[in-house]
Design a protein around this motif. Structure first.
Motif, PDB file in Angstrom:
ATOM      1  N   ASP A 153      59.961  22.161  55.364  1.00 27.34           N
ATOM      2  CA  ASP A 153      58.649  22.787  55.511  1.00 27.34           C
ATOM      3  C   ASP A 153      58.754  24.294  55.339  1.00 27.34           C
ATOM      4  O   ASP A 153      59.851  24.860  55.290  1.00 27.34           O
ATOM      5  CB  ASP A 153      58.039  22.405  56.865  1.00 27.34           C
ATOM      6  CG  ASP A 153      58.671  23.197  57.986  1.00 27.34           C
ATOM      7  OD1 ASP A 153      59.790  22.858  58.375  1.00 27.34           O
ATOM      8  OD2 ASP A 153      58.050  24.170  58.446  1.00 27.34           O
ATOM      9  N   ASP A 197      58.156  26.672  57.338  1.00 29.12           N
ATOM     10  CA  ASP A 197      58.800  27.406  58.431  1.00 29.12           C
ATOM     11  C   ASP A 197      60.313  27.428  58.258  1.00 29.12           C
ATOM     12  O   ASP A 197      60.985  28.337  58.737  1.00 29.12           O
ATOM     13  CB  ASP A 197      58.462  26.778  59.789  1.00 29.12           C
ATOM     14  CG  ASP A 197      57.065  27.140  60.262  1.00 29.12           C
ATOM     15  OD1 ASP A 197      56.848  28.321  60.579  1.00 29.12           O
ATOM     16  OD2 ASP A 197      56.201  26.259  60.284  1.00 29.12           O
ATOM     17  N   CYS A 235      56.189  21.412  52.676  1.00 33.28           N
ATOM     18  CA  CYS A 235      55.039  21.024  53.491  1.00 33.28           C
ATOM     19  C   CYS A 235      54.794  22.080  54.569  1.00 33.28           C
ATOM     20  O   CYS A 235      55.643  22.914  54.850  1.00 33.28           O
ATOM     21  CB  CYS A 235      55.247  19.642  54.102  1.00 33.28           C
ATOM     22  SG  CYS A 235      56.698  19.475  55.156  1.00 33.28           S
ATOM     23  N   GLY A 236      53.600  22.015  55.162  1.00 32.09           N
ATOM     24  CA  GLY A 236      53.274  22.960  56.213  1.00 32.09           C
ATOM     25  C   GLY A 236      52.287  24.008  55.752  1.00 32.09           C
ATOM     26  O   GLY A 236      51.252  23.669  55.191  1.00 32.09           O
ATOM     27  N   SER A 237      52.638  25.248  55.948  1.00 30.76           N
ATOM     28  CA  SER A 237      51.649  26.320  55.828  1.00 30.76           C
ATOM     29  C   SER A 237      51.378  26.694  54.377  1.00 30.76           C
ATOM     30  O   SER A 237      52.063  26.273  53.460  1.00 30.76           O
ATOM     31  CB  SER A 237      52.105  27.534  56.635  1.00 30.76           C
ATOM     32  OG  SER A 237      52.596  28.556  55.812  1.00 30.76           O
ATOM     33  N   SER A 238      50.344  27.524  54.190  1.00 28.40           N
ATOM     34  CA  SER A 238      49.940  27.931  52.841  1.00 28.40           C
ATOM     35  C   SER A 238      50.644  29.204  52.404  1.00 28.40           C
ATOM     36  O   SER A 238      50.364  29.730  51.348  1.00 28.40           O
ATOM     37  CB  SER A 238      48.428  28.157  52.808  1.00 28.40           C
ATOM     38  OG  SER A 238      48.092  29.245  53.650  1.00 28.40           O
ATOM     39  N   ARG A 239      51.583  29.696  53.231  1.00 25.12           N
ATOM     40  CA  ARG A 239      52.210  30.990  52.956  1.00 25.12           C
ATOM     41  C   ARG A 239      52.870  31.020  51.579  1.00 25.12           C
ATOM     42  O   ARG A 239      53.796  30.273  51.293  1.00 25.12           O
ATOM     43  CB  ARG A 239      53.220  31.323  54.069  1.00 25.12           C
ATOM     44  CG  ARG A 239      54.341  30.347  54.202  1.00 25.12           C
ATOM     45  CD  ARG A 239      55.205  30.616  55.420  1.00 25.12           C
ATOM     46  NE  ARG A 239      54.518  30.249  56.668  1.00 25.12           N
ATOM     47  CZ  ARG A 239      55.135  29.955  57.814  1.00 25.12           C
ATOM     48  NH1 ARG A 239      56.446  30.011  57.899  1.00 25.12           N
ATOM     49  NH2 ARG A 239      54.455  29.614  58.876  1.00 25.12           N
ATOM     50  N   GLU A 240      52.377  31.909  50.744  1.00 23.88           N
ATOM     51  CA  GLU A 240      52.973  32.085  49.413  1.00 23.88           C
ATOM     52  C   GLU A 240      54.343  32.734  49.546  1.00 23.88           C
ATOM     53  O   GLU A 240      55.140  32.751  48.612  1.00 23.88           O
ATOM     54  CB  GLU A 240      52.032  32.917  48.532  1.00 23.88           C
ATOM     55  CG  GLU A 240      52.379  32.889  47.065  1.00 23.88           C
ATOM     56  CD  GLU A 240      51.180  33.162  46.171  1.00 23.88           C
ATOM     57  OE1 GLU A 240      50.115  32.554  46.403  1.00 23.88           O
ATOM     58  OE2 GLU A 240      51.305  33.975  45.248  1.00 23.88           O
ATOM     59  N   ILE A 261      50.081  22.717  48.499  1.00 21.14           N
ATOM     60  CA  ILE A 261      49.854  24.174  48.480  1.00 21.14           C
ATOM     61  C   ILE A 261      51.115  24.880  47.986  1.00 21.14           C
ATOM     62  O   ILE A 261      51.048  25.823  47.194  1.00 21.14           O
ATOM     63  CB  ILE A 261      49.414  24.728  49.854  1.00 21.14           C
ATOM     64  CG1 ILE A 261      48.248  23.909  50.418  1.00 21.14           C
ATOM     65  CG2 ILE A 261      48.988  26.191  49.708  1.00 21.14           C
ATOM     66  CD1 ILE A 261      47.763  24.392  51.794  1.00 21.14           C
ATOM     67  N   CYS A 266      48.405  36.764  55.354  1.00 17.51           N
ATOM     68  CA  CYS A 266      48.317  36.590  53.900  1.00 17.51           C
ATOM     69  C   CYS A 266      47.372  37.586  53.224  1.00 17.51           C
ATOM     70  O   CYS A 266      47.374  37.703  52.003  1.00 17.51           O
ATOM     71  CB  CYS A 266      47.912  35.161  53.565  1.00 17.51           C
ATOM     72  SG  CYS A 266      49.190  33.975  54.077  1.00 17.51           S
ATOM     73  N   ASP A 298      45.148  30.017  54.506  1.00 16.96           N
ATOM     74  CA  ASP A 298      45.789  29.419  55.665  1.00 16.96           C
ATOM     75  C   ASP A 298      45.638  27.917  55.518  1.00 16.96           C
ATOM     76  O   ASP A 298      44.552  27.427  55.202  1.00 16.96           O
ATOM     77  CB  ASP A 298      45.107  29.909  56.949  1.00 16.96           C
ATOM     78  CG  ASP A 298      45.901  29.509  58.185  1.00 16.96           C
ATOM     79  OD1 ASP A 298      46.517  30.388  58.801  1.00 16.96           O
ATOM     80  OD2 ASP A 298      45.915  28.305  58.511  1.00 16.96           O
ATOM     81  N   SER A 299      46.723  27.205  55.755  1.00 21.50           N
ATOM     82  CA  SER A 299      46.683  25.764  55.488  1.00 21.50           C
ATOM     83  C   SER A 299      45.699  25.025  56.377  1.00 21.50           C
ATOM     84  O   SER A 299      45.209  23.968  56.009  1.00 21.50           O
ATOM     85  CB  SER A 299      48.078  25.172  55.648  1.00 21.50           C
ATOM     86  OG  SER A 299      48.532  25.346  56.974  1.00 21.50           O
ATOM     87  N   ILE A 357      44.828  27.960  50.481  1.00 23.87           N
ATOM     88  CA  ILE A 357      45.401  28.415  49.217  1.00 23.87           C
ATOM     89  C   ILE A 357      46.358  29.572  49.500  1.00 23.87           C
ATOM     90  O   ILE A 357      46.397  30.098  50.603  1.00 23.87           O
ATOM     91  CB  ILE A 357      44.300  28.890  48.227  1.00 23.87           C
ATOM     92  CG1 ILE A 357      43.414  29.960  48.882  1.00 23.87           C
ATOM     93  CG2 ILE A 357      43.464  27.720  47.742  1.00 23.87           C
ATOM     94  CD1 ILE A 357      42.428  30.626  47.937  1.00 23.87           C
ATOM     95  N   GLY A 358      47.112  29.972  48.493  1.00 30.64           N
ATOM     96  CA  GLY A 358      48.053  31.075  48.624  1.00 30.64           C
ATOM     97  C   GLY A 358      47.450  32.401  48.180  1.00 30.64           C
ATOM     98  O   GLY A 358      46.257  32.500  47.872  1.00 30.64           O
ATOM     99  N   ASN A 359      48.305  33.436  48.141  1.00 26.67           N
ATOM    100  CA  ASN A 359      47.851  34.789  47.822  1.00 26.67           C
ATOM    101  C   ASN A 359      47.355  34.925  46.384  1.00 26.67           C
ATOM    102  O   ASN A 359      46.379  35.621  46.120  1.00 26.67           O
ATOM    103  CB  ASN A 359      49.004  35.793  47.980  1.00 26.67           C
ATOM    104  CG  ASN A 359      49.564  35.825  49.391  1.00 26.67           C
ATOM    105  OD1 ASN A 359      48.984  35.273  50.312  1.00 26.67           O
ATOM    106  ND2 ASN A 359      50.712  36.481  49.545  1.00 26.67           N
ATOM    107  N   ARG A 390      51.786  21.822  64.794  1.00 23.58           N
ATOM    108  CA  ARG A 390      53.039  21.553  64.070  1.00 23.58           C
ATOM    109  C   ARG A 390      54.229  21.625  65.010  1.00 23.58           C
ATOM    110  O   ARG A 390      54.238  22.438  65.937  1.00 23.58           O
ATOM    111  CB  ARG A 390      53.254  22.573  62.948  1.00 23.58           C
ATOM    112  CG  ARG A 390      52.290  22.384  61.839  1.00 23.58           C
ATOM    113  CD  ARG A 390      52.705  23.123  60.570  1.00 23.58           C
ATOM    114  NE  ARG A 390      51.707  22.816  59.575  1.00 23.58           N
ATOM    115  CZ  ARG A 390      51.026  23.713  58.867  1.00 23.58           C
ATOM    116  NH1 ARG A 390      51.309  24.992  58.999  1.00 23.58           N
ATOM    117  NH2 ARG A 390      50.108  23.328  58.019  1.00 23.58           N
ATOM    118  N   PHE A 403      57.621  21.358  63.451  1.00 22.93           N
ATOM    119  CA  PHE A 403      58.801  21.443  62.585  1.00 22.93           C
ATOM    120  C   PHE A 403      59.859  22.327  63.261  1.00 22.93           C
ATOM    121  O   PHE A 403      59.525  23.122  64.137  1.00 22.93           O
ATOM    122  CB  PHE A 403      58.427  22.055  61.234  1.00 22.93           C
ATOM    123  CG  PHE A 403      57.429  21.264  60.452  1.00 22.93           C
ATOM    124  CD1 PHE A 403      57.686  19.943  60.111  1.00 22.93           C
ATOM    125  CD2 PHE A 403      56.231  21.827  60.045  1.00 22.93           C
ATOM    126  CE1 PHE A 403      56.766  19.207  59.373  1.00 22.93           C
ATOM    127  CE2 PHE A 403      55.307  21.097  59.309  1.00 22.93           C
ATOM    128  CZ  PHE A 403      55.574  19.783  58.970  1.00 22.93           C
TER     129      PHE A 403
END
Lengths: 193, 435
Positions: free
Chosen positions: A19, A21, A86-91, A113, B39, B129-130, B145-147, B397, B399
């Protein structure tokens, strides 16, 4: 990103459900990827959240970075299992891998994502594989990916594998990301300087 | 010709098409773009690089900026990132900014969007943000979505999206008092796996869903990303409209729609709420499902009640009902999602005490509205797991490393289960408090 014909290098193998993180833990998201010096920092912390036993399969406990270069990893290809990213949308996740020198990831499939960010940002090529490769490739093996034929050769073992074609995202990857693709599609005009 | 699902109808409308089918790649018009302190700086960087340093956002009224992640920290870089947002808001003259240290500060973006009237049925909301999928509770299409994508939207108001197929989850019956939306969504994620809905829409349906208030519906939709879902959605009903109309300050018109009777669902799963038991997700994945009664007695070091998915009034009412008059045995952290919720904790009462007083009397610590330790954050973040602790949490989450330390273990559960477990210092079935 100019699309190469061949991507060749040492592989770092990871498991399933790696993921965001694990790829870049939240405390490092304070760096701003728009600032080149801070972009570089992401390379240093790439994959720092992966539990030691899961880093560098099949043995594990193999560090992603080697002494002498804390920013860029000696590995240029990642092979992983299911649901990579998987997980967050952080680019910041594909950015961290790019900053660490990763050119391609080969996974069974991706969280959407992460996949979008990798493709639209043009950071690395996210290949998919119909076969589960994490049991067929060892960390440190030298892999060669041939883009024209979507094949991957493990030069260390001589085995060859067919990857899935890049399909409908190929035009975006080939142009280098969302902005150049959208420009070609008439959806974006860069400012005139 | 078969009908369309709610998700397909919203996407078709925003692509100015009569219809779309799963797999169609379409360019859509965006109604609201949200970004935050983690972000936002990267998104702003992409926007300026691609559109030019003097570029203006496509529509000032459609960009919403909500700092929420790393707020109450001494971390200089984190504070710098909020300054980047401030400078951008000033440069662009953006009206929808909820700045730290002002009366407008809100807290967690997803709940702030709803409370401040930025969520409306039929709209298309994107956020960096997801958990932006949270807003699907209002009958709209919402996804993270991403940046790069967000920078593109900032300049053009458009983005390409691939139309997802829709999976439907039907809940029959009524939720008994010892169960919450968190038990429902953890059941779904456990059943289909953390990749079970990858690239797909998840629509929630049935009496058990329409019996929920908006906060609980948000809890359901918030966590579709934990199954890989692209968006979660619930058809709007009177409960939705009452919430939205009370908060839609701009008075913006919206369109209520629902799935056609003959729409095609790729998958359907039916649940009977009378058969459901309290659920937890064990470390280290939200799909690592177990029933609470299988884990009773598992020792804990900490309990945490907060976040967009577990820090709303409904969550705190539930926790207070269990904690009232008792004392926690482990460190227990309470983090309201927003400042509005924090205020309500001071005014809403139970047995003549404010909920805040109930928590303080029980020995819990109360933090300020923000994302806080849900995602770890800087080392001085309230409630962060800075050691290999075992925590039970209402967040979304678990993880490895999610709440801080890589070797910490996080169990996800409803506020009822977390509160009951806090009182015993071990995992506890909340049904014990409903005798």
């Amino acid at each position: 990103m100019k699309l190469p014909e061949i991507i060749r290098g040492k592989v770092y193998v990871l498991g399933d459900n790696v993921d965001t993180d694990q790829i870049i833990p939240a405390q490092y998201l304070t760096f701003n990827p728009s600032i080149p010096e801070e972009y570089r920092q992401f390379g240093k912390y790439a994959l720092i959240g992966v539990p030691a036993s899961q880093g560098g399969l099949p043995k594990g406990h193999i560090p992603f970075h080697e002494a002498g270069d804390e920013f860029v990893s000696p590995y240029t290809i990642i092979v992983a299992g299911k649901n990579f990213g998987c997980g967050s949308s952080r680019e910041h996740a594909p950015i961290a891998l790019d900053a660490a020198g990763i050119k391609a990831v080969i996974a069974e499939f991706y969280a959407r994502i992460f996949f979008r960010n990798a493709v639209n940002g043009g950071y690395l090529i996210p290949f998919e594989t119909p076969a589960r490769l994490i049991e067929k490739v060892c960390t440190g093996d030298v892999l060669r990916i041939e883009l024209a034929t979507s094949t991957m050769v493990n030069e260390t073992t001589g085995e060859q594998f067919l990857l899935r074609s890049l399909g409908e995202v190929a035009p975006i990857i080939e142009t280098g990301g969302l902005f150049p693709y959208a420009e070609k599609a008439g959806m974006f005009s860069p400012p005139s300087h | 010709m078969a009908g369309m699902t709610l998700t397909e109808k919203i996407l078709a409308k925003h692509a100015q098409r009569a219809r779309v089918a799963p797999g169609d790649n379409i360019w859509v018009d965006i109604d609201v773009l949200m970004t935050h302190d983690v972000c936002g700086p990267g998104t702003i960087g992409v926007f300026h690089k691609q559109f030019g340093k003097n570029a203006k956002v496509w529509d000032r009224d459609k960009v919403v900026i909500i700092p929420d992640h790393y707020i109450f920290t001494a971390d200089a870089m984190a504070n710098r990132n909020v300054d980047v947002l401030r400078a951008f808001v000033k440069e662009q003259g953006l009206p929808h900014f909820y700045d730290v240290g002002t009366d407008r500060y809100k807290g967690v973006c997803h709940i702030a969007l709803a409370e401040e009237g930025h969520t409306r049925p039929g709209e298309l909301l994107l956020g960096t943000d997801s958990h932006t999928c949270n807003a699907g509770a209002f009958g709209e299409f919402a996804t993270g979505i991403g940046n790069t994508d967000a920078g593109f939207v900032m300049g053009t108001g458009k983005l390409w999206l691939k139309t997802p197929p829709t999976m439907r989850f039907v809940f029959h019956g009524e939720l008994p008092p010892w169960l919450m939306a968190k038990d429902m969504i953890l059941s779904v994620i456990g059943d289909i796996g953390c990749d079970g809905a990858t690239y797909k829409a998840m629509e929630f349906d049935g009496q058990g869903v329409f019996g929920l208030n908006m906060e609980e519906r948000m809890t359901l939709c918030n966590m579709v990303i934990e199954a890989g879902g692209k968006n979660g959605v619930i058809a709007p009903d009177q409960v939705t409209l009452d919430y939205v109309n009370a908060r839609n300050k701009s008075g913006k018109k919206y369109e209520v729609t629902q799935s056609d009777g003959d729409a095609t669902f790729e998958f359907e799963k039916v649940y009977d709420l009378s058969q459901l038991k309290p659920v937890v997700a064990k470390p280290h994945s939200p799909d690592n499902k177990a029933f609470v009664d299988e884990l009773v007695g598992t020792r804990l070091d900490r309990a945490y009640i907060g976040s967009c998915t577990g820090g709303k009034m409904t969550d705190f009412r539930a926790a207070a009902r269990v904690l009232n008059g008792h004392t926690v045995k482990v460190d227990t952290f309470i983090v309201p999602a927003t400042t509005e919720i924090a205020k309500n904790l001071k005014t809403e009462t139970l047995d003549g005490k404010s909920l805040e007083q109930v928590f303080l009397n029980a020995g819990a610590k109360i933090g300020e509205a923000s994302c806080a330790a849900c995602l770890g954050g800087p080392g001085d973040t309230f409630g962060r797991l800075n050691a290999a602790l075992r925590c039970i949490s209402t967040t979304n989450r678990n993880f490895p490393g999610r709440m801080g330390h890589k070797e910490a273990e996080v169990f996800l559960a409803s506020p009822l289960t977390v509160a009951a477990s806090a009182l015993n210092g071990s995992i506890t079935d909340p049904r014990e408090y409903f005798a």
